[in-house]
Design a protein around this motif. Structure first.
Motif, PDB file in Angstrom:
ATOM      1  N   GLU A  29       0.856  -1.280   0.057  1.00 23.03           N
ATOM      2  CA  GLU A  29       0.095   0.167   0.064  1.00 23.03           C
ATOM      3  C   GLU A  29       0.844   1.219  -0.110  1.00 23.03           C
ATOM      4  N   VAL A  30       0.553   1.993  -1.065  1.00 28.07           N
ATOM      5  CA  VAL A  30       1.415   3.322  -0.874  1.00 28.07           C
ATOM      6  C   VAL A  30       0.544   4.478  -0.857  1.00 28.07           C
ATOM      7  N   ASP A  31       0.885   5.090   0.165  1.00 29.39           N
ATOM      8  CA  ASP A  31       0.044   6.246   0.644  1.00 29.39           C
ATOM      9  C   ASP A  31       0.877   7.506   0.466  1.00 29.39           C
ATOM     10  N   LEU A  32       0.498   8.312  -0.250  1.00 28.55           N
ATOM     11  CA  LEU A  32       1.338   9.321  -1.089  1.00 28.55           C
ATOM     12  C   LEU A  32       0.664  10.818  -0.566  1.00 28.55           C
ATOM     13  N   SER A  33       1.481  11.562  -0.148  1.00 26.74           N
ATOM     14  CA  SER A  33       1.415  12.995   0.097  1.00 26.74           C
ATOM     15  C   SER A  33       2.447  13.622  -0.342  1.00 26.74           C
ATOM     16  N   PHE A  34       2.488  14.607  -1.434  1.00 28.86           N
ATOM     17  CA  PHE A  34       3.464  15.354  -1.985  1.00 28.86           C
ATOM     18  C   PHE A  34       4.152  16.350  -0.848  1.00 28.86           C
ATOM     19  N   ASP A  35       3.323  16.818  -0.136  1.00 28.98           N
ATOM     20  CA  ASP A  35       3.702  17.706   0.905  1.00 28.98           C
ATOM     21  C   ASP A  35       4.134  17.126   2.345  1.00 28.98           C
ATOM     22  N   GLY A  36       3.842  15.786   2.430  1.00 25.11           N
ATOM     23  CA  GLY A  36       4.039  15.201   3.753  1.00 25.11           C
ATOM     24  C   GLY A  36       4.877  14.040   3.721  1.00 25.11           C
ATOM     25  N   GLY A  37       5.615  13.663   2.471  1.00 24.93           N
ATOM     26  CA  GLY A  37       6.244  12.513   2.464  1.00 24.93           C
ATOM     27  C   GLY A  37       5.286  11.322   1.951  1.00 24.93           C
ATOM     28  N   PHE A  38       5.793  10.109   2.272  1.00 21.90           N
ATOM     29  CA  PHE A  38       4.721   9.056   1.768  1.00 21.90           C
ATOM     30  C   PHE A  38       5.197   7.995   2.706  1.00 21.90           C
ATOM     31  N   ALA A  39       4.157   6.841   2.737  1.00 21.61           N
ATOM     32  CA  ALA A  39       4.527   5.762   3.485  1.00 21.61           C
ATOM     33  C   ALA A  39       4.239   4.450   2.671  1.00 21.61           C
ATOM     34  N   LEU A  40       4.842   3.244   3.086  1.00 29.88           N
ATOM     35  CA  LEU A  40       4.728   2.331   2.422  1.00 29.88           C
ATOM     36  C   LEU A  40       4.278   1.162   3.295  1.00 29.88           C
ATOM     37  N   ARG A  41       3.307   0.310   3.186  1.00 26.34           N
ATOM     38  CA  ARG A  41       3.049  -0.699   3.856  1.00 26.34           C
ATOM     39  C   ARG A  41       2.882  -1.964   3.281  1.00 26.34           C
ATOM     40  N   PHE A  42       4.076  -2.986   3.469  1.00 27.03           N
ATOM     41  CA  PHE A  42       4.236  -4.125   2.705  1.00 27.03           C
ATOM     42  C   PHE A  42       3.559  -5.173   3.704  1.00 27.03           C
ATOM     43  N   ILE A  43       2.615  -5.839   2.774  1.00 29.01           N
ATOM     44  CA  ILE A  43       1.738  -6.999   3.472  1.00 29.01           C
ATOM     45  C   ILE A  43       1.901  -8.425   2.889  1.00 29.01           C
ATOM     46  N   VAL A  44       2.259  -9.156   3.659  1.00 31.36           N
ATOM     47  CA  VAL A  44       2.709 -10.759   3.277  1.00 31.36           C
ATOM     48  C   VAL A  44       1.571 -11.537   3.889  1.00 31.36           C
ATOM     49  N   ASP A  45       1.111 -12.262   2.995  1.00 25.87           N
ATOM     50  CA  ASP A  45       0.110 -13.231   3.401  1.00 25.87           C
ATOM     51  C   ASP A  45       0.387 -14.762   3.120  1.00 25.87           C
ATOM     52  N   GLY A  46       0.545 -15.542   4.096  1.00 28.84           N
ATOM     53  CA  GLY A  46       0.824 -16.919   4.032  1.00 28.84           C
ATOM     54  C   GLY A  46       1.099 -17.464   5.210  1.00 28.84           C
ATOM     55  N   GLU A  47       2.078 -18.632   5.283  1.00 31.79           N
ATOM     56  CA  GLU A  47       2.420 -19.347   6.399  1.00 31.79           C
ATOM     57  C   GLU A  47       3.544 -18.579   7.277  1.00 31.79           C
ATOM     58  N   ILE A  48       3.031 -17.734   7.937  1.00 28.41           N
ATOM     59  CA  ILE A  48       4.110 -16.540   8.500  1.00 28.41           C
ATOM     60  C   ILE A  48       5.021 -17.095   9.524  1.00 28.41           C
ATOM     61  N   GLY A  49       4.706 -18.335  10.112  1.00 30.58           N
ATOM     62  CA  GLY A  49       5.488 -19.036  10.878  1.00 30.58           C
ATOM     63  C   GLY A  49       6.775 -19.517  10.188  1.00 30.58           C
ATOM     64  N   ALA A  50       6.611 -19.689   8.882  1.00 27.60           N
ATOM     65  CA  ALA A  50       7.648 -20.562   8.172  1.00 27.60           C
ATOM     66  C   ALA A  50       8.722 -19.347   7.541  1.00 27.60           C
ATOM     67  N   ILE A  51       8.396 -18.023   7.920  1.00 31.85           N
ATOM     68  CA  ILE A  51       9.063 -17.047   7.130  1.00 31.85           C
ATOM     69  C   ILE A  51      10.040 -16.369   8.264  1.00 31.85           C
ATOM     70  N   VAL A  52      11.560 -16.242   8.022  1.00 29.59           N
ATOM     71  CA  VAL A  52      12.481 -15.625   8.948  1.00 29.59           C
ATOM     72  C   VAL A  52      11.978 -14.152   9.306  1.00 29.59           C
ATOM     73  N   LEU A  53      11.412 -14.033  10.526  1.00 34.25           N
ATOM     74  CA  LEU A  53      10.775 -12.823  10.849  1.00 34.25           C
ATOM     75  C   LEU A  53      11.234 -12.696  12.477  1.00 34.25           C
ATOM     76  N   PRO A  54      11.311 -11.538  13.050  1.00 37.60           N
ATOM     77  CA  PRO A  54      11.485 -11.488  14.522  1.00 37.60           C
ATOM     78  C   PRO A  54      10.110 -11.517  14.923  1.00 37.60           C
ATOM     79  N   GLN A  55      10.129 -12.036  16.400  1.00 35.00           N
ATOM     80  CA  GLN A  55       8.712 -12.083  16.956  1.00 35.00           C
ATOM     81  C   GLN A  55       8.156 -10.639  17.322  1.00 35.00           C
ATOM     82  N   GLY A  56       6.837 -10.417  17.769  1.00 41.32           N
ATOM     83  CA  GLY A  56       6.414  -9.214  18.408  1.00 41.32           C
ATOM     84  C   GLY A  56       5.972  -8.374  17.229  1.00 41.32           C
ATOM     85  N   GLU A  57       5.221  -7.335  17.686  1.00 41.73           N
ATOM     86  CA  GLU A  57       4.538  -6.492  16.704  1.00 41.73           C
ATOM     87  C   GLU A  57       4.650  -5.150  17.530  1.00 41.73           C
ATOM     88  N   GLY A  58       4.342  -3.981  16.623  1.00 41.11           N
ATOM     89  CA  GLY A  58       4.297  -2.678  17.277  1.00 41.11           C
ATOM     90  C   GLY A  58       5.295  -1.898  16.478  1.00 41.11           C
TER      91      GLY A  58
END
Length: 189
Positions: A29-58
Protein backbone atom coordinates in the motif's frame (compact mmCIF):
# COMPACT_ATOMS: atom_id res chain seq x y z
CA UNK A 1 -5.14 4.77 8.52
CA UNK A 2 -4.73 5.20 4.76
CA UNK A 3 -6.54 7.96 2.91
CA UNK A 4 -8.25 6.28 -0.10
CA UNK A 5 -7.85 9.54 -2.03
CA UNK A 6 -4.06 9.26 -1.79
CA UNK A 7 -3.51 5.54 -1.31
CA UNK A 8 -3.21 2.63 -3.68
CA UNK A 9 -2.58 -1.09 -3.15
CA UNK A 10 -0.30 -2.88 -5.60
CA UNK A 11 0.51 -6.60 -5.83
CA UNK A 12 4.11 -7.76 -5.99
CA UNK A 13 4.90 -10.62 -8.37
CA UNK A 14 7.07 -13.54 -7.33
CA UNK A 15 9.97 -14.10 -9.71
CA UNK A 16 9.24 -17.36 -11.60
CA UNK A 17 12.72 -18.78 -10.88
CA UNK A 18 12.32 -18.34 -7.10
CA UNK A 19 8.94 -19.80 -6.08
CA UNK A 20 7.86 -19.24 -2.50
CA UNK A 21 6.64 -22.09 -0.32
CA UNK A 22 5.19 -20.18 2.62
CA UNK A 23 4.03 -16.94 0.96
CA UNK A 24 0.75 -16.75 -0.96
CA UNK A 25 0.97 -13.08 -1.86
CA UNK A 26 2.64 -9.77 -1.12
CA UNK A 27 1.06 -6.38 -1.70
CA UNK A 28 2.24 -2.86 -1.00
CA UNK A 29 0.00 0.00 0.00
CA UNK A 30 1.46 3.32 -1.10
CA UNK A 31 0.07 6.30 0.81
CA UNK A 32 1.27 9.41 -0.95
CA UNK A 33 1.31 13.03 0.11
CA UNK A 34 3.70 15.26 -1.81
CA UNK A 35 3.78 17.77 1.05
CA UNK A 36 4.00 15.20 3.86
CA UNK A 37 6.20 12.49 2.37
CA UNK A 38 4.82 9.03 1.84
CA UNK A 39 4.33 5.72 3.60
CA UNK A 40 4.70 2.15 2.39
CA UNK A 41 2.94 -0.83 3.94
CA UNK A 42 4.27 -4.21 2.78
CA UNK A 43 1.67 -6.93 3.46
CA UNK A 44 2.69 -10.61 3.36
CA UNK A 45 -0.03 -13.27 3.37
CA UNK A 46 0.82 -16.91 3.96
CA UNK A 47 2.34 -19.23 6.54
CA UNK A 48 4.03 -16.47 8.56
CA UNK A 49 5.65 -18.88 11.04
CA UNK A 50 7.68 -20.37 8.17
CA UNK A 51 9.26 -16.99 7.27
CA UNK A 52 12.41 -15.64 8.93
CA UNK A 53 10.93 -12.76 10.94
CA UNK A 54 11.49 -11.47 14.47
CA UNK A 55 8.70 -11.98 17.00
CA UNK A 56 6.50 -9.18 18.25
CA UNK A 57 4.60 -6.31 16.77
CA UNK A 58 4.24 -2.56 17.14
CA UNK A 59 6.64 0.28 16.53
CA UNK A 60 10.20 -0.88 15.95
CA UNK A 61 13.36 0.54 17.41
CA UNK A 62 15.02 1.98 14.31
CA UNK A 63 18.74 1.25 14.06
CA UNK A 64 21.04 4.22 14.67
CA UNK A 65 22.86 3.76 11.38
CA UNK A 66 22.50 1.94 8.08
CA UNK A 67 23.31 -1.76 7.78
CA UNK A 68 24.68 -3.34 4.59
CA UNK A 69 23.59 -6.72 3.25
CA UNK A 70 19.95 -6.62 4.40
CA UNK A 71 18.85 -8.11 1.05
CA UNK A 72 20.53 -11.40 2.05
CA UNK A 73 17.54 -12.15 4.33
CA UNK A 74 13.94 -11.01 4.62
CA UNK A 75 13.98 -7.41 3.44
CA UNK A 76 11.53 -4.90 1.99
CA UNK A 77 12.83 -2.42 -0.59
CA UNK A 78 11.92 0.73 -2.47
CA UNK A 79 13.82 2.43 -5.28
CA UNK A 80 13.05 6.03 -6.25
CA UNK A 81 14.12 8.01 -9.31
CA UNK A 82 12.96 11.06 -11.23
CA UNK A 83 11.42 10.43 -14.66
CA UNK A 84 14.09 10.15 -17.35
CA UNK A 85 17.04 10.29 -14.91
CA UNK A 86 19.64 7.52 -14.55
CA UNK A 87 20.32 8.21 -10.84
CA UNK A 88 18.19 6.66 -8.11
CA UNK A 89 17.97 6.01 -4.38
CA UNK A 90 17.58 2.55 -2.86
CA UNK A 91 15.91 2.02 0.53
CA UNK A 92 16.15 -1.33 2.38
CA UNK A 93 14.09 -2.15 5.48
CA UNK A 94 14.55 -5.26 7.60
CA UNK A 95 11.69 -6.43 9.82
CA UNK A 96 13.80 -5.89 12.96
CA UNK A 97 14.32 -2.12 12.53
CA UNK A 98 17.57 -2.20 10.56
CA UNK A 99 17.70 -0.14 7.38
CA UNK A 100 20.01 0.98 4.59
CA UNK A 101 19.93 3.77 2.03
CA UNK A 102 22.13 4.07 -1.07
CA UNK A 103 22.56 6.66 -3.81
CA UNK A 104 23.32 5.41 -7.34
CA UNK A 105 24.34 7.66 -10.23
CA UNK A 106 23.39 5.04 -12.84
CA UNK A 107 22.32 1.38 -13.10
CA UNK A 108 24.10 -0.44 -10.24
CA UNK A 109 26.74 2.31 -10.11
CA UNK A 110 26.93 3.03 -6.38
CA UNK A 111 27.72 6.64 -5.62
CA UNK A 112 27.47 6.51 -1.82
CA UNK A 113 25.65 5.24 1.23
CA UNK A 114 23.22 7.70 2.75
CA UNK A 115 22.20 8.28 6.37
CA UNK A 116 18.53 8.82 5.48
CA UNK A 117 16.93 6.79 8.28
CA UNK A 118 13.20 6.14 8.11
CA UNK A 119 10.93 8.33 10.22
CA UNK A 120 8.96 5.32 11.42
CA UNK A 121 8.78 1.55 11.07
CA UNK A 122 5.88 -0.44 12.50
CA UNK A 123 4.98 -4.14 12.44
CA UNK A 124 1.53 -5.76 12.46
CA UNK A 125 1.13 -9.51 12.95
CA UNK A 126 -1.95 -11.66 12.66
CA UNK A 127 -2.49 -15.35 11.83
CA UNK A 128 -1.56 -15.69 8.19
CA UNK A 129 -0.51 -12.05 7.76
CA UNK A 130 2.53 -9.89 8.45
CA UNK A 131 2.81 -6.19 7.59
CA UNK A 132 5.66 -3.71 7.81
CA UNK A 133 4.72 -0.03 7.54
CA UNK A 134 7.52 2.40 6.79
CA UNK A 135 7.67 6.16 6.46
CA UNK A 136 10.88 6.64 4.47
CA UNK A 137 11.26 10.31 5.41
CA UNK A 138 11.45 11.69 1.89
CA UNK A 139 9.32 13.99 -0.23
CA UNK A 140 9.11 12.65 -3.79
CA UNK A 141 8.27 14.89 -6.73
CA UNK A 142 5.19 14.26 -8.83
CA UNK A 143 6.23 12.16 -11.80
CA UNK A 144 8.91 10.29 -9.82
CA UNK A 145 9.21 6.57 -10.58
CA UNK A 146 9.09 3.97 -7.83
CA UNK A 147 10.17 0.33 -7.77
CA UNK A 148 8.92 -1.82 -4.89
CA UNK A 149 10.29 -5.24 -3.99
CA UNK A 150 10.81 -7.81 -1.26
CA UNK A 151 13.17 -10.66 -0.50
CA UNK A 152 11.55 -13.33 1.65
CA UNK A 153 13.69 -15.89 3.45
CA UNK A 154 11.91 -18.95 4.80
CA UNK A 155 13.15 -20.97 7.78
CA UNK A 156 14.04 -23.89 5.47
CA UNK A 157 16.38 -21.60 3.47
CA UNK A 158 14.02 -20.97 0.54
CA UNK A 159 14.32 -17.41 -0.80
CA UNK A 160 11.80 -15.76 -3.05
CA UNK A 161 12.13 -12.41 -4.85
CA UNK A 162 9.06 -10.22 -5.36
CA UNK A 163 8.64 -6.99 -7.34
CA UNK A 164 6.07 -4.85 -9.13
CA UNK A 165 7.68 -6.01 -12.39
CA UNK A 166 10.63 -8.23 -13.30
CA UNK A 167 12.99 -7.87 -16.26
CA UNK A 168 13.92 -11.00 -18.22
CA UNK A 169 16.52 -13.21 -16.56
CA UNK A 170 17.47 -13.49 -12.92
CA UNK A 171 15.93 -11.23 -10.23
CA UNK A 172 17.29 -7.68 -10.55
CA UNK A 173 15.47 -5.01 -8.56
CA UNK A 174 17.81 -2.28 -9.90
CA UNK A 175 16.75 -2.81 -13.51
CA UNK A 176 14.82 0.09 -15.11
CA UNK A 177 11.88 -2.27 -15.88
CA UNK A 178 11.24 -2.53 -12.12
CA UNK A 179 10.42 1.21 -11.81
CA UNK A 180 6.82 0.44 -12.68
CA UNK A 181 4.95 3.01 -10.58
CA UNK A 182 4.77 6.70 -11.50
CA UNK A 183 3.86 8.86 -8.52
CA UNK A 184 1.02 11.19 -9.43
CA UNK A 185 -1.27 13.38 -7.38
CA UNK A 186 -4.54 11.48 -6.91
CA UNK A 187 -7.96 12.53 -5.74
CA UNK A 188 -8.17 16.15 -4.69
CA UNK A 189 -7.31 18.87 -7.18
Amino acid sequence: MSDPERSQRLPLICHPDTPARAVRSIAVEVDLSFDGGFALRFIVDGEIGAIVLPQGEGELVIADSGTDGLWQGTCFEAFLTEEGQPDYTEFNYAPDGRWACYQFDDYRSLLSSDDLAPWMMEVERAPGRYALRVEPGIFPDTGSKLALSAVIEEVDGTKSYWALAHPPGKPDFHHPDCFALTLEARGRA
